[in-house]
Design a protein around this motif. Structure first.
Motif, PDB file in Angstrom:
ATOM      1  N   GLY A  92     -41.516   5.579  83.462  1.00 38.79           N
ATOM      2  CA  GLY A  92     -40.254   4.944  83.129  1.00 38.79           C
ATOM      3  C   GLY A  92     -40.359   3.771  82.193  1.00 38.79           C
ATOM      4  O   GLY A  92     -41.434   3.422  81.697  1.00 38.79           O
ATOM      5  N   PRO A  93     -39.208   3.137  81.975  1.00 36.93           N
ATOM      6  CA  PRO A  93     -39.138   1.973  81.102  1.00 36.93           C
ATOM      7  C   PRO A  93     -40.137   0.887  81.498  1.00 36.93           C
ATOM      8  O   PRO A  93     -40.327   0.615  82.677  1.00 36.93           O
ATOM      9  CB  PRO A  93     -37.701   1.488  81.289  1.00 36.93           C
TER      10      PRO A  93
ATOM     11  N   CYS B 122     -41.495   0.767  85.439  1.00 37.59           N
ATOM     12  CA  CYS B 122     -42.837   0.298  85.797  1.00 37.59           C
ATOM     13  C   CYS B 122     -42.784  -0.931  86.707  1.00 37.59           C
ATOM     14  O   CYS B 122     -43.780  -1.289  87.323  1.00 37.59           O
ATOM     15  CB  CYS B 122     -43.664   0.005  84.549  1.00 37.59           C
ATOM     16  N   ASP B 123     -41.621  -1.564  86.807  1.00 42.22           N
ATOM     17  CA  ASP B 123     -41.454  -2.704  87.706  1.00 42.22           C
ATOM     18  C   ASP B 123     -41.109  -2.255  89.122  1.00 42.22           C
ATOM     19  O   ASP B 123     -41.082  -3.068  90.046  1.00 42.22           O
ATOM     20  CB  ASP B 123     -40.361  -3.638  87.183  1.00 42.22           C
ATOM     21  N   GLY B 124     -40.813  -0.975  89.289  1.00 39.73           N
ATOM     22  CA  GLY B 124     -40.485  -0.404  90.590  1.00 39.73           C
ATOM     23  C   GLY B 124     -41.537   0.616  90.984  1.00 39.73           C
ATOM     24  O   GLY B 124     -42.727   0.422  90.717  1.00 39.73           O
ATOM     25  N   ILE B 125     -41.088   1.731  91.552  1.00 38.55           N
ATOM     26  CA  ILE B 125     -42.056   2.771  91.954  1.00 38.55           C
ATOM     27  C   ILE B 125     -42.248   3.823  90.858  1.00 38.55           C
ATOM     28  O   ILE B 125     -43.030   4.745  91.029  1.00 38.55           O
ATOM     29  CB  ILE B 125     -41.678   3.421  93.306  1.00 38.55           C
ATOM     30  N   ASP B 126     -41.557   3.640  89.742  1.00 35.04           N
ATOM     31  CA  ASP B 126     -41.772   4.446  88.533  1.00 35.04           C
ATOM     32  C   ASP B 126     -41.645   5.947  88.779  1.00 35.04           C
ATOM     33  O   ASP B 126     -42.505   6.724  88.383  1.00 35.04           O
ATOM     34  CB  ASP B 126     -43.129   4.106  87.905  1.00 35.04           C
ATOM     35  N   ILE B 127     -40.560   6.338  89.451  1.00 30.85           N
ATOM     36  CA  ILE B 127     -40.283   7.761  89.638  1.00 30.85           C
ATOM     37  C   ILE B 127     -39.107   8.151  88.747  1.00 30.85           C
ATOM     38  O   ILE B 127     -38.304   7.309  88.348  1.00 30.85           O
ATOM     39  CB  ILE B 127     -39.972   8.113  91.111  1.00 30.85           C
TER      40      ILE B 127
ATOM     41  N   ALA C 126     -27.537  17.392  74.390  1.00 29.57           N
ATOM     42  CA  ALA C 126     -26.777  16.379  75.120  1.00 29.57           C
ATOM     43  C   ALA C 126     -27.679  15.172  75.356  1.00 29.57           C
ATOM     44  O   ALA C 126     -28.903  15.316  75.449  1.00 29.57           O
ATOM     45  CB  ALA C 126     -26.294  16.936  76.453  1.00 29.57           C
ATOM     46  N   GLU C 127     -27.064  13.991  75.427  1.00 30.65           N
ATOM     47  CA  GLU C 127     -27.836  12.765  75.637  1.00 30.65           C
ATOM     48  C   GLU C 127     -27.226  11.925  76.748  1.00 30.65           C
ATOM     49  O   GLU C 127     -26.002  11.861  76.894  1.00 30.65           O
ATOM     50  CB  GLU C 127     -27.848  11.905  74.374  1.00 30.65           C
ATOM     51  N   LEU C 128     -28.110  11.282  77.492  1.00 30.40           N
ATOM     52  CA  LEU C 128     -27.745  10.275  78.462  1.00 30.40           C
ATOM     53  C   LEU C 128     -28.560   9.043  78.085  1.00 30.40           C
ATOM     54  O   LEU C 128     -29.781   9.131  77.919  1.00 30.40           O
ATOM     55  CB  LEU C 128     -28.120  10.736  79.879  1.00 30.40           C
ATOM     56  N   ILE C 129     -27.891   7.904  77.897  1.00 36.35           N
ATOM     57  CA  ILE C 129     -28.588   6.702  77.465  1.00 36.35           C
ATOM     58  C   ILE C 129     -28.558   5.662  78.586  1.00 36.35           C
ATOM     59  O   ILE C 129     -27.494   5.327  79.103  1.00 36.35           O
ATOM     60  CB  ILE C 129     -27.963   6.105  76.190  1.00 36.35           C
ATOM     61  N   GLY C 130     -29.759   5.199  78.963  1.00 31.54           N
ATOM     62  CA  GLY C 130     -29.888   4.123  79.936  1.00 31.54           C
ATOM     63  C   GLY C 130     -30.493   2.910  79.270  1.00 31.54           C
ATOM     64  O   GLY C 130     -31.180   3.030  78.247  1.00 31.54           O
ATOM     65  N   LEU C 131     -30.253   1.749  79.831  1.00 27.58           N
ATOM     66  CA  LEU C 131     -30.785   0.492  79.291  1.00 27.58           C
ATOM     67  C   LEU C 131     -31.742  -0.129  80.303  1.00 27.58           C
ATOM     68  O   LEU C 131     -31.606   0.078  81.502  1.00 27.58           O
ATOM     69  CB  LEU C 131     -29.646  -0.490  79.026  1.00 27.58           C
ATOM     70  N   TYR C 132     -32.705  -0.899  79.787  1.00 27.88           N
ATOM     71  CA  TYR C 132     -33.574  -1.665  80.669  1.00 27.88           C
ATOM     72  C   TYR C 132     -34.129  -2.860  79.913  1.00 27.88           C
ATOM     73  O   TYR C 132     -34.430  -2.760  78.725  1.00 27.88           O
ATOM     74  CB  TYR C 132     -34.732  -0.815  81.217  1.00 27.88           C
ATOM     75  N   ARG C 133     -34.237  -3.987  80.619  1.00 29.60           N
ATOM     76  CA  ARG C 133     -34.816  -5.201  80.030  1.00 29.60           C
ATOM     77  C   ARG C 133     -35.705  -5.853  81.084  1.00 29.60           C
ATOM     78  O   ARG C 133     -35.468  -5.748  82.267  1.00 29.60           O
ATOM     79  CB  ARG C 133     -33.711  -6.138  79.556  1.00 29.60           C
ATOM     80  N   ARG C 134     -36.726  -6.540  80.592  1.00 27.13           N
ATOM     81  CA  ARG C 134     -37.627  -7.291  81.490  1.00 27.13           C
ATOM     82  C   ARG C 134     -37.526  -8.749  81.160  1.00 27.13           C
ATOM     83  O   ARG C 134     -37.173  -9.147  80.095  1.00 27.13           O
ATOM     84  CB  ARG C 134     -39.063  -6.812  81.302  1.00 27.13           C
TER      85      ARG C 134
ATOM     86  N   PRO D  27     -31.812   1.480  87.125  1.00 31.79           N
ATOM     87  CA  PRO D  27     -32.322   0.683  88.238  1.00 31.79           C
ATOM     88  C   PRO D  27     -33.845   0.525  88.178  1.00 31.79           C
ATOM     89  O   PRO D  27     -34.568   1.429  87.756  1.00 31.79           O
ATOM     90  CB  PRO D  27     -31.903   1.477  89.473  1.00 31.79           C
ATOM     91  N   GLU D  28     -34.317  -0.636  88.616  1.00 35.53           N
ATOM     92  CA  GLU D  28     -35.743  -0.986  88.567  1.00 35.53           C
ATOM     93  C   GLU D  28     -36.633   0.068  89.218  1.00 35.53           C
ATOM     94  O   GLU D  28     -37.768   0.289  88.789  1.00 35.53           O
ATOM     95  CB  GLU D  28     -35.942  -2.333  89.258  1.00 35.53           C
ATOM     96  N   LYS D  29     -36.129   0.724  90.251  1.00 39.95           N
ATOM     97  CA  LYS D  29     -36.880   1.768  90.972  1.00 39.95           C
ATOM     98  C   LYS D  29     -37.505   2.795  90.020  1.00 39.95           C
ATOM     99  O   LYS D  29     -38.587   3.317  90.271  1.00 39.95           O
ATOM    100  CB  LYS D  29     -35.914   2.452  91.931  1.00 39.95           C
ATOM    101  N   TYR D  30     -36.812   3.090  88.917  1.00 39.81           N
ATOM    102  CA  TYR D  30     -37.230   4.138  87.980  1.00 39.81           C
ATOM    103  C   TYR D  30     -38.045   3.594  86.810  1.00 39.81           C
ATOM    104  O   TYR D  30     -38.189   4.269  85.798  1.00 39.81           O
ATOM    105  CB  TYR D  30     -35.994   4.888  87.472  1.00 39.81           C
TER     106      TYR D  30
END
Length: 152
Positions: free
Chosen positions: A98-99, A20-25, A144-152, A15-18
């Motif tokens: 973040g992303p 640089c386009d959001g609050i980057d937490i 262990a790995e968790l993979i998230g995706l992000y695009r701008r 989610p954008e929240k996490y």
């Protein structure tokens, strides 16, 4: 061993929240099935799809093995509760950033959790990912790995 988040599923968009386009937490994370002989944990978040090569977003180490995860919005401080240390990311900042990929195809963000057979990696707060990798070489019990995706 597993690393999970209530913010996104493995292979899904962050989610954008996490970002640089959001609050980057930082997103909340959960660590489960940690091996019994684990003395500490370390976490690296990186983007292997960055134009300059692998880009590091978060470096955390000396995490006690009884820590079952992180809450959302971890403080961006070098030394945290319970002796947890944070390193410098490739934004040249302490803690999570973040992303923030260039426009185009989605980037993959790997949240990599490692279980270690040493209690302390021997690094002061503010270490780089490369310093951490060198310090934990030969001490990894599980990963262990968790993979998230992000695009701008």
């Amino acid at each position: 061993m597993k690393i999970l988040s209530n913010a996104f599923e493995n292979g899904e968009f962050i989610p954008e929240k996490y970002t640089c386009d959001g609050i980057d937490i930082s997103p909340a994370l959960k660590f489960i099935d940690i091996p019994e002989n684990t003395k500490s944990l370390a976490l690296i978040v990186e983007d292997p799809d960055a134009p300059i090569g692998v880009f590091t977003h978060w470096v955390v180490y000396d995490i006690p093995p009884n820590i079952t995860g992180f809450p959302e919005g971890m403080p961006k401080e070098p030394l945290l509760e319970y002796g947890i240390k944070q390193g410098i990311n490739d934004f040249d900042k302490i803690g999570y950033n973040g992303p923030c990929p260039p426009p185009g195809k989605p980037h993959r963000y790997f949240f990599i959790l490692v279980a270690l057979n040493i209690q302390n990696v021997g690094l002061a707060p503010g270490a780089t990912k490369n310093e951490l990798i060198k310090a934990i070489n030969g001490h990894i019990i599980d990963k262990a790995e968790l993979i998230g995706l992000y695009r701008r």
